[in-house]
Design a protein around this motif. Sequence first.
Motif, PDB file in Angstrom:
ATOM      1  N   ILE A 173       0.842  -1.197   0.000  1.00  9.79           N
ATOM      2  CA  ILE A 173       0.000   0.000   0.000  1.00  9.79           C
ATOM      3  C   ILE A 173       0.876   1.245   0.000  1.00  9.79           C
ATOM      4  CG2 ILE A 173      -1.605   1.364   1.413  1.00  9.79           C
ATOM      5  CD1 ILE A 173      -2.937  -1.205   2.270  1.00  9.79           C
ATOM      6  N   ALA A 174       1.917   1.248   0.848  1.00 14.90           N
ATOM      7  CA  ALA A 174       2.811   2.401   0.934  1.00 14.90           C
ATOM      8  C   ALA A 174       3.556   2.621  -0.377  1.00 14.90           C
ATOM      9  CB  ALA A 174       3.808   2.203   2.073  1.00 14.90           C
ATOM     10  N   LYS A 175       3.945   1.538  -1.044  1.00 16.42           N
ATOM     11  CA  LYS A 175       4.690   1.655  -2.302  1.00 16.42           C
ATOM     12  C   LYS A 175       3.833   2.309  -3.381  1.00 16.42           C
ATOM     13  CE  LYS A 175       7.605  -0.967  -5.487  1.00 16.42           C
ATOM     14  NZ  LYS A 175       6.997  -0.412  -6.715  1.00 16.42           N
ATOM     15  N   LYS A 176       2.545   1.959  -3.438  1.00 13.04           N
ATOM     16  CA  LYS A 176       1.666   2.596  -4.424  1.00 13.04           C
ATOM     17  C   LYS A 176       1.543   4.087  -4.151  1.00 13.04           C
ATOM     18  CE  LYS A 176      -2.946   2.720  -6.446  1.00 13.04           C
ATOM     19  NZ  LYS A 176      -2.906   4.196  -6.511  1.00 13.04           N
ATOM     20  N   VAL A 177       1.405   4.441  -2.867  1.00 12.66           N
ATOM     21  CA  VAL A 177       1.338   5.856  -2.503  1.00 12.66           C
ATOM     22  C   VAL A 177       2.608   6.571  -2.948  1.00 12.66           C
ATOM     23  CG1 VAL A 177       1.306   7.485  -0.566  1.00 12.66           C
ATOM     24  CG2 VAL A 177      -0.235   5.511  -0.567  1.00 12.66           C
ATOM     25  N   MET A 178       3.762   5.980  -2.671  1.00 11.64           N
ATOM     26  CA  MET A 178       5.037   6.580  -3.046  1.00 11.64           C
ATOM     27  C   MET A 178       5.151   6.744  -4.566  1.00 11.64           C
ATOM     28  SD  MET A 178       8.923   5.153  -2.360  1.00 11.64           S
ATOM     29  CE  MET A 178       8.706   3.741  -3.474  1.00 11.64           C
ATOM     30  N   ASP A 179       4.821   5.696  -5.298  1.00 10.51           N
ATOM     31  CA  ASP A 179       4.922   5.753  -6.761  1.00 10.51           C
ATOM     32  C   ASP A 179       4.007   6.826  -7.343  1.00 10.51           C
ATOM     33  OD1 ASP A 179       6.746   3.712  -6.655  1.00 10.51           O
ATOM     34  OD2 ASP A 179       5.322   2.128  -7.192  1.00 10.51           O
TER      35      ASP A 179
END
Length: 477
Positions: free
Chosen positions: A256-262
């Motif tokens: 979830i955090a990676k999608k936010v970052m991307d």
Amino acid sequence: MNTRQLLRSFTAAVFLFGLFSSQPALSTQVRDYEVVESLQNVFEEVVEKVKPAVVNISTVSEVEIKHPPIPPEFRNFFHDFGFPFPEIPRRFETRSLGSGFIVKVEDGWAYILTNNHVVSKAKKIKVKLSDGSVYKAKVVGTDPKTDVALIKIKVGDKKVPVVEIGDSDRIKVGQFVIAIGNPYGLNWTVTHGIISAKGRHGLGLNPIENFIQTDAAINPGNSGGPLCDIHGKVIGINTAIVRNAQGLGFAVPINIAKKVMDDLLKYGKVIRGWLGVYIEDVSPSLAKKFGVKEGVLVTKVMPNSPAEKGGLKAGDIIVEFNGEPVKNVTDLQLKVINTKPGEEVKITVIRDGKRKVLKVKIGQMPGTQSLAHVDLMSKFGFSVQPLTPDLKSKLRVPKWVKHGLIVTEVSSGSSADDAGLREGDIIVAAGVTPKDLRPVKSVDDLLSIIKKAGSSGVLLKVVRGEGVIYVVLNPED
């Protein structure tokens, strides 16, 4: 049973096995120690691998306290005796500590994932690396819905360690995990435990919840730090604890955090799918009546929403989304928000006791535009709003101005302030050079041009009063 108890039980079992084994006692004890030491070596290797990329985050925020009004008779008391009425401070500075971890280094910037609540409303953010060096940090973007934030520090040519990102969709309950952070200011503290549960929701901590639950010790100050597996891969961001409870910690899954970052890096905001329905979990009695095991009940369909255009109706029970079972409200929410806006999906519903498959084109979640405004303020120190016909009339904007963005706020000392922007200015065009100036009609237009300009700065064509000026907006160092 926590990890320490598990290890004690494991060691005791191995010891008893050695006592009753036909092998010599000394040989058995040697094997026992080898097993325990091998497990210990795994923990040591993970710490050595991850710890250097974990950072300490300290912030300074300003809190406004609204005092109740002071009755005039009390003010007169001070006046009658010749004393000035005491000024009661309304703004206070607060300091807090948190954690984070470096996930990417690019063009001299080190990018750090942490929690939104660690850096939200912070006036100053400082990051301390494991080698003791301290840097001023800038917010790249935040997502309050998942409590994830991305910040960055300028490291230049310095080589800094980066964590390895894991896959939180593949984790299993019972697996060992290690948490690293700065609880109570005790820098780079390491704790371990197991994954106690997955998909925890309904805690009321975030609008979007799908937590990993762990019994690894997490305390205030751990927020934003990594939760790792035994391979040293980060599978979550330590986020919350249950007060007055032991062994109850929660982490945001790294996927979830990676999608936010991307999304923050690519679009300057978080892009999420939107269906446009009010839903609730199906009760056991309702499930029995409709002949389903699980699903969600549609209680209301928003007008002109993707759901209404796709044929969904109140009373429908959604049981499948693109061929995958829908377990509960959180499950459907995660499926929808992780779908790219514009994509057509198949939604299977139970209507009047019969299965019906609907084709729905997923829309974009309302409110993502406001994140772009936050991004402009955090990066460059100014905010804007689109120029509407009503505003054009009220502000007496020249008739030849057909579109643009009105500057509504400029922070003192910011990049926008240094560039010469003022409140009331209207940005009508932007570009990297005078040759490629193009009209600016939305915040998205401006953000895409700024991103394209990169470190070279962006040229803005600005209407001020009856005239036109040009300013260069440079990224902050």
